[in-house]
Design a protein around this motif. Sequence first.
Motif, PDB file in Angstrom:
ATOM      1  N   TYR A 320       0.812  -1.219   0.000  1.00  0.00           N
ATOM      2  CA  TYR A 320       0.000   0.000   0.000  1.00  0.00           C
ATOM      3  C   TYR A 320       0.848   1.272   0.000  1.00  0.00           C
ATOM      4  CZ  TYR A 320      -3.786   3.255   1.043  1.00  0.00           C
ATOM      5  OH  TYR A 320      -4.674   4.313   0.990  1.00  0.00           O
ATOM      6  N   PRO A 321       1.745   1.485   0.974  1.00  0.00           N
ATOM      7  CA  PRO A 321       2.552   2.707   0.912  1.00  0.00           C
ATOM      8  C   PRO A 321       3.495   2.742  -0.285  1.00  0.00           C
ATOM      9  CG  PRO A 321       3.277   1.305   2.722  1.00  0.00           C
ATOM     10  CD  PRO A 321       2.005   0.717   2.211  1.00  0.00           C
ATOM     11  N   LYS A 322       3.962   1.570  -0.716  1.00  0.00           N
ATOM     12  CA  LYS A 322       4.852   1.538  -1.879  1.00  0.00           C
ATOM     13  C   LYS A 322       4.126   1.984  -3.147  1.00  0.00           C
ATOM     14  CE  LYS A 322       8.279  -1.990  -0.601  1.00  0.00           C
ATOM     15  NZ  LYS A 322       9.459  -1.295  -1.095  1.00  0.00           N
ATOM     16  N   MET A 323       2.882   1.552  -3.306  1.00  0.00           N
ATOM     17  CA  MET A 323       2.127   1.940  -4.497  1.00  0.00           C
ATOM     18  C   MET A 323       1.832   3.436  -4.494  1.00  0.00           C
ATOM     19  SD  MET A 323      -0.484  -1.223  -5.376  1.00  0.00           S
ATOM     20  CE  MET A 323      -1.267  -1.268  -3.767  1.00  0.00           C
ATOM     21  N   TRP A 324       1.517   4.002  -3.323  1.00  0.00           N
ATOM     22  CA  TRP A 324       1.267   5.442  -3.289  1.00  0.00           C
ATOM     23  C   TRP A 324       2.538   6.243  -3.513  1.00  0.00           C
ATOM     24  CZ3 TRP A 324      -2.848   7.581  -4.566  1.00  0.00           C
ATOM     25  CH2 TRP A 324      -4.087   6.991  -4.317  1.00  0.00           C
ATOM     26  N   GLU A 325       3.663   5.724  -3.023  1.00  0.00           N
ATOM     27  CA  GLU A 325       4.938   6.402  -3.293  1.00  0.00           C
ATOM     28  C   GLU A 325       5.210   6.424  -4.791  1.00  0.00           C
ATOM     29  OE1 GLU A 325       9.539   6.380  -1.656  1.00  0.00           O
ATOM     30  OE2 GLU A 325       8.322   4.577  -1.436  1.00  0.00           O
ATOM     31  N   ASN A 326       4.930   5.305  -5.464  1.00  0.00           N
ATOM     32  CA  ASN A 326       5.106   5.257  -6.918  1.00  0.00           C
ATOM     33  C   ASN A 326       4.153   6.213  -7.628  1.00  0.00           C
ATOM     34  OD1 ASN A 326       6.035   3.739  -9.490  1.00  0.00           O
ATOM     35  ND2 ASN A 326       3.804   3.595  -9.571  1.00  0.00           N
ATOM     36  N   SER A 327       2.995   6.462  -7.022  1.00  0.00           N
ATOM     37  CA  SER A 327       2.014   7.374  -7.611  1.00  0.00           C
ATOM     38  C   SER A 327       2.214   8.822  -7.180  1.00  0.00           C
ATOM     39  CB  SER A 327       0.595   6.905  -7.253  1.00  0.00           C
ATOM     40  OG  SER A 327       0.325   5.643  -7.843  1.00  0.00           O
ATOM     41  N   GLY A 328       3.318   9.097  -6.463  1.00  0.00           N
ATOM     42  CA  GLY A 328       3.675  10.479  -6.157  1.00  0.00           C
ATOM     43  C   GLY A 328       3.351  10.961  -4.764  1.00  0.00           C
ATOM     44  N   ILE A 329       2.889  10.077  -3.868  1.00  0.00           N
ATOM     45  CA  ILE A 329       2.589  10.486  -2.495  1.00  0.00           C
ATOM     46  C   ILE A 329       3.561   9.772  -1.559  1.00  0.00           C
ATOM     47  CG2 ILE A 329       0.865  10.576  -0.655  1.00  0.00           C
ATOM     48  CD1 ILE A 329      -1.290  10.619  -2.734  1.00  0.00           C
ATOM     49  N   ALA A 330       4.498  10.517  -0.982  1.00  0.00           N
ATOM     50  CA  ALA A 330       5.494   9.939  -0.085  1.00  0.00           C
ATOM     51  C   ALA A 330       4.834   9.492   1.223  1.00  0.00           C
ATOM     52  CB  ALA A 330       6.587  10.962   0.204  1.00  0.00           C
ATOM     53  N   TYR A 331       5.500   8.621   1.940  1.00  0.00           N
ATOM     54  CA  TYR A 331       4.965   8.037   3.177  1.00  0.00           C
ATOM     55  C   TYR A 331       4.452   9.109   4.157  1.00  0.00           C
ATOM     56  CZ  TYR A 331       4.845   4.077   6.533  1.00  0.00           C
ATOM     57  OH  TYR A 331       4.468   3.084   7.410  1.00  0.00           O
ATOM     58  N   PRO A 332       5.237  10.130   4.504  1.00  0.00           N
ATOM     59  CA  PRO A 332       4.726  11.148   5.449  1.00  0.00           C
ATOM     60  C   PRO A 332       3.497  11.887   4.902  1.00  0.00           C
ATOM     61  CG  PRO A 332       7.106  11.305   5.247  1.00  0.00           C
ATOM     62  CD  PRO A 332       6.649  10.384   4.160  1.00  0.00           C
ATOM     63  N   ASP A 333       3.491  12.156   3.597  1.00  0.00           N
ATOM     64  CA  ASP A 333       2.341  12.839   2.997  1.00  0.00           C
ATOM     65  C   ASP A 333       1.106  11.944   2.970  1.00  0.00           C
ATOM     66  OD1 ASP A 333       3.924  15.093   2.498  1.00  0.00           O
ATOM     67  OD2 ASP A 333       4.618  14.259   0.589  1.00  0.00           O
ATOM     68  N   LEU A 334       1.319  10.656   2.837  1.00  0.00           N
ATOM     69  CA  LEU A 334       0.202   9.711   2.877  1.00  0.00           C
ATOM     70  C   LEU A 334      -0.468   9.751   4.251  1.00  0.00           C
ATOM     71  CD1 LEU A 334      -1.454   7.418   1.615  1.00  0.00           C
ATOM     72  CD2 LEU A 334       0.369   5.825   2.301  1.00  0.00           C
ATOM     73  N   ILE A 335       0.322   9.810   5.304  1.00  0.00           N
ATOM     74  CA  ILE A 335      -0.232   9.926   6.651  1.00  0.00           C
ATOM     75  C   ILE A 335      -1.047  11.213   6.776  1.00  0.00           C
ATOM     76  CG2 ILE A 335       0.354  10.171   9.108  1.00  0.00           C
ATOM     77  CD1 ILE A 335       2.864   8.439   8.476  1.00  0.00           C
ATOM     78  N   ASP A 336      -0.521  12.314   6.257  1.00  0.00           N
ATOM     79  CA  ASP A 336      -1.251  13.589   6.298  1.00  0.00           C
ATOM     80  C   ASP A 336      -2.589  13.490   5.575  1.00  0.00           C
ATOM     81  OD1 ASP A 336       0.939  14.634   7.611  1.00  0.00           O
ATOM     82  OD2 ASP A 336       1.720  15.710   5.861  1.00  0.00           O
ATOM     83  N   ARG A 337      -2.580  12.852   4.404  1.00  0.00           N
ATOM     84  CA  ARG A 337      -3.824  12.711   3.637  1.00  0.00           C
ATOM     85  C   ARG A 337      -4.855  11.899   4.422  1.00  0.00           C
ATOM     86  NH1 ARG A 337      -3.265  13.116  -2.116  1.00  0.00           N
ATOM     87  NH2 ARG A 337      -5.393  12.296  -2.247  1.00  0.00           N
ATOM     88  N   LEU A 338      -4.404  10.852   5.070  1.00  0.00           N
ATOM     89  CA  LEU A 338      -5.309  10.007   5.838  1.00  0.00           C
ATOM     90  C   LEU A 338      -5.924  10.759   7.013  1.00  0.00           C
ATOM     91  CD1 LEU A 338      -3.265   6.680   5.785  1.00  0.00           C
ATOM     92  CD2 LEU A 338      -5.433   7.112   4.623  1.00  0.00           C
ATOM     93  N   VAL A 339      -5.120  11.572   7.670  1.00  0.00           N
ATOM     94  CA  VAL A 339      -5.632  12.385   8.785  1.00  0.00           C
ATOM     95  C   VAL A 339      -6.669  13.380   8.277  1.00  0.00           C
ATOM     96  CG1 VAL A 339      -4.998  14.146  10.485  1.00  0.00           C
ATOM     97  CG2 VAL A 339      -3.598  12.079  10.239  1.00  0.00           C
ATOM     98  N   THR A 340      -6.380  14.025   7.157  1.00  0.00           N
ATOM     99  CA  THR A 340      -7.320  14.991   6.575  1.00  0.00           C
ATOM    100  C   THR A 340      -8.642  14.314   6.212  1.00  0.00           C
ATOM    101  OG1 THR A 340      -5.515  16.346   5.699  1.00  0.00           O
ATOM    102  CG2 THR A 340      -7.670  16.609   4.669  1.00  0.00           C
ATOM    103  N   LEU A 341      -8.572  13.128   5.634  1.00  0.00           N
ATOM    104  CA  LEU A 341      -9.780  12.391   5.274  1.00  0.00           C
ATOM    105  C   LEU A 341     -10.574  11.984   6.503  1.00  0.00           C
ATOM    106  CD1 LEU A 341      -8.237  10.172   2.454  1.00  0.00           C
ATOM    107  CD2 LEU A 341      -9.994  11.923   2.121  1.00  0.00           C
TER     108      LEU A 341
END
Length: 356
Positions: A320-341
């Motif tokens: 999951y985090p690897k696929m989002w990193e490949n799609s342009g969302i780094a691990y720390p930014d992914l956490i931020d997006r999840l909190v916002t959602l």
Amino acid sequence: MSTPLLRLVVLYGGVSAEHDVSCVSAAHVLAAADHDKYTLIPVGVDKNGVWHRNDSVTAALAAGEALPDRLTVEGPEVDPLQVVRSEGELTVVLPLLHGPHGEDGTVQGMLELFKVPYVGCGVLGSALCMDKAMAKEVTARAGIPQCAWLTFRDGVDDARAIVDRAIDELGLPIFVKPANMGSSVGVSRVSSADELDTAINLALRYDDVVVLEEAVTAREIEVGVLGNTAPDTTLPGEVKVGSDFYDYEDKYVTGAAELMIPAPLDGDAIARVRDLAADAFTALRCAGMARVDFFYEEGGRGWLLNEVNTIPGFTPSSMYPKMWENSGIAYPDLIDRLVTLALEVYRRRSSFSTEH
């Protein structure tokens, strides 16, 4: 005055057979989260269901020390309500409790009662996706293609009859899975009636509902989903298994599986599987995040839904985090997006009227 940091309570451990996987996920989430945005509160749930505030990890984070690759559940026992709520401070809970009593809507229901925002699916979406049998029923009604399957419920269905029916309708080999479990715990691939009896008994160690599925010769493809009512999807990733199927050892012990991100697929196949992933996410009332797993039967039926994971692994080897990193969302930014959602869902639900 500076803006107070958001309290991010990271729940890990839990009472399920996936306890250890959760402890690995939590270590990496805590290490990756932006310390300038969050006050991180690690809370471990032991195998007896007791909650512990991990003060040693909090101290290590404050000192800028590296965390171990796997957390332990330690520290003073705490009351769940007190640790997830703090007067005057905005709190979001990030449950990383894989499997039953964490991923199945139970913790989500508790947080709803406490009126605390949390990352991920709500009660219904969590419960549906955790129960593979019910998830199959719902997605079948939504027209999403999947493997042929049967469901056995202990104490309700006739075990001998289900074995005979499975061999007749599904053929051999057959995959046998506990309905409410993840990380391939309790899953067997069987090639005979005798093995089928043994596999059902193994699955019944973890749940009283068992799913029996046809075995397919297909590629294993996964898609990450992120969002609420208008979800985004990643480019698909592919799992090249190191054994008969993508089992617990492949995922977390030997690392023998090869992960290919993005998967080598043509444009039409990629567009189709991303659409199906979003459709499954929506049909199952998911929110926040999910990893949607497919089989790709080239030259046959094409895309077949396998399952939807609402709290996917966040370990270094997790798709999951690897696929989002490949799609342009780094691990720390992914956490931020999840909190916002999570806050988006909480604010929407909080606006509903409670008056008659």
